[in-house]
Design a protein around this motif. Sequence first.
Motif, PDB file in Angstrom:
ATOM      1  N   ASP A  82       0.848  -1.193   0.000  1.00  0.00           N
ATOM      2  CA  ASP A  82       0.000   0.000   0.000  1.00  0.00           C
ATOM      3  C   ASP A  82       0.886   1.246   0.000  1.00  0.00           C
ATOM      4  O   ASP A  82       2.108   1.171   0.128  1.00  0.00           O
ATOM      5  CB  ASP A  82      -0.960  -0.004   1.186  1.00  0.00           C
ATOM      6  CG  ASP A  82      -0.231  -0.089   2.531  1.00  0.00           C
ATOM      7  OD1 ASP A  82       0.908   0.399   2.628  1.00  0.00           O
ATOM      8  OD2 ASP A  82      -0.805  -0.658   3.473  1.00  0.00           O
ATOM      9  N   GLU A  83       0.246   2.410  -0.166  1.00  0.00           N
ATOM     10  CA  GLU A  83       1.002   3.647  -0.323  1.00  0.00           C
ATOM     11  C   GLU A  83       1.803   3.994   0.931  1.00  0.00           C
ATOM     12  O   GLU A  83       2.917   4.494   0.850  1.00  0.00           O
ATOM     13  CB  GLU A  83       0.052   4.792  -0.677  1.00  0.00           C
ATOM     14  CG  GLU A  83       0.755   6.070  -1.103  1.00  0.00           C
ATOM     15  CD  GLU A  83       1.619   5.881  -2.345  1.00  0.00           C
ATOM     16  OE1 GLU A  83       2.606   6.624  -2.481  1.00  0.00           O
ATOM     17  OE2 GLU A  83       1.306   4.987  -3.164  1.00  0.00           O
ATOM     18  N   ARG A  85       4.846   1.883   0.986  1.00  0.00           N
ATOM     19  CA  ARG A  85       5.767   2.311  -0.062  1.00  0.00           C
ATOM     20  C   ARG A  85       6.547   3.560   0.367  1.00  0.00           C
ATOM     21  O   ARG A  85       7.750   3.677   0.122  1.00  0.00           O
ATOM     22  CB  ARG A  85       5.002   2.606  -1.353  1.00  0.00           C
ATOM     23  CG  ARG A  85       5.893   3.094  -2.490  1.00  0.00           C
ATOM     24  CD  ARG A  85       5.060   3.519  -3.682  1.00  0.00           C
ATOM     25  NE  ARG A  85       5.905   4.180  -4.653  1.00  0.00           N
ATOM     26  CZ  ARG A  85       6.233   5.482  -4.588  1.00  0.00           C
ATOM     27  NH1 ARG A  85       5.787   6.224  -3.587  1.00  0.00           N
ATOM     28  NH2 ARG A  85       7.011   6.021  -5.510  1.00  0.00           N
ATOM     29  N   THR A 113      -1.742   4.405 -10.813  1.00  0.00           N
ATOM     30  CA  THR A 113      -1.999   3.013 -10.472  1.00  0.00           C
ATOM     31  C   THR A 113      -3.486   2.818 -10.204  1.00  0.00           C
ATOM     32  O   THR A 113      -4.277   3.769 -10.215  1.00  0.00           O
ATOM     33  CB  THR A 113      -1.200   2.596  -9.219  1.00  0.00           C
ATOM     34  OG1 THR A 113      -1.640   3.395  -8.102  1.00  0.00           O
ATOM     35  CG2 THR A 113       0.293   2.796  -9.429  1.00  0.00           C
ATOM     36  N   GLY A 168      -3.304   2.303  -5.872  1.00  0.00           N
ATOM     37  CA  GLY A 168      -2.049   1.910  -5.233  1.00  0.00           C
ATOM     38  C   GLY A 168      -1.512   0.577  -5.688  1.00  0.00           C
ATOM     39  O   GLY A 168      -0.408   0.187  -5.336  1.00  0.00           O
TER      40      GLY A 168
END
Length: 390
Positions: free
Chosen positions: A65-66, A69, A350, A353
């Motif tokens: 997930d963001e 990341r 994306t 995500g």
Amino acid sequence: MPKDAAVEEFAGLVRALKARDGRSYEALGRRLSVSASTLHRYCSGATVPEEFAVVDRLALLCEVDEEERRALEAAWTEADRARRRAASPAPTPVPAVSAAPEANPEPSAPEPGPGPAPDPSAADLSAPEAPRARPRRGVPAPLFVVAVALVVLALAAALLGHRTHTESAAPLPFTWSIGSQLWEGGCAHTYLVDRAPRAVAPPPVTADSGEWAGTHGAVHGGEALVRITVQGRSPSDAVVLHALHVRVVDRAAPLPWNAYRMDNGCGGAVTPRHFAVNLDRPRPLARPVDGLDASGAEVRKIPAVSFPYKVTSSDPEELLVSARTVGCDCRWYLELEWSAGGRTGTVRITDGGKPFRTSGTRGRPTYVHDSAEGRWITDPDSGKTRVTDK
């Protein structure tokens, strides 16, 4: 010597992602475009990637997930700074000429005024350098050199990160949104679903396609349509869009699932302009394609989007991407390059995500929905014997 703590922390995160993926070093390295030995060095902390891009591909492959990341990027930034410090040459040592006078300090006295130059031949070469040669205030010279070097390295690392992910440094001068469950003409689309026909619900209306696909774990079959809506924040200050890139993060054999067509064929008078992407190519490109308007007496061409392209708050733009494949189960995303007011950057597009996913359908059992019978039946155009689901 023990490894830097930042490098160890980053290596641990990479090892965790590698374990989550489950592939061997060789198999995973092929998907990341690095050798197995290079990937092993990243996992062991023996080295740090020079760019975040390879780590970003690994993150996408593992569908992080963001938030995860961002934590991974922050860990890479710190590890990269440690790598650069280790690679920098050590400053040349400067003799501690001030040690002798500091051991036996003389009483302070007013500084002498100008006088005759001393005779060099009479100088005591073993005596320490005159006090005025030493820095009167601040840090000693060797520490000053180190401090300057660290500042330069920190600025270099910060600029590198800014160039790679400009959009994360400050608010974007534009907004963007996507639609990832689009159907051609609003009615034609194919999904791959790992279920028998009796366990698949009837086709939804287009507005409910996302919920239907999520419930069934469906994957776009043969083609995925993605619409990107870009709008500036100011009516006068334009944002310039420079390029749209395609990044494939994983390729596998097409899914061995059943294919379900959402229609028996439909068409429209208008074919929108779009970017055509062939995911089966080693390096797919987003190729601009003209649209066609056949709603009038004559067929009129709708010119394709040509970069560079300007958008403002009063003049937004929709970029439609048609990504097709025959021979792979591909996970991919897009990168949109932009500039505005002296700033430049790249936005990663994306699916919430996660990478977009499209799989070929060749040779798969294909079904259409018979509304009269209320069941999925074998597609009569597929060349197979018509059967109904029992």
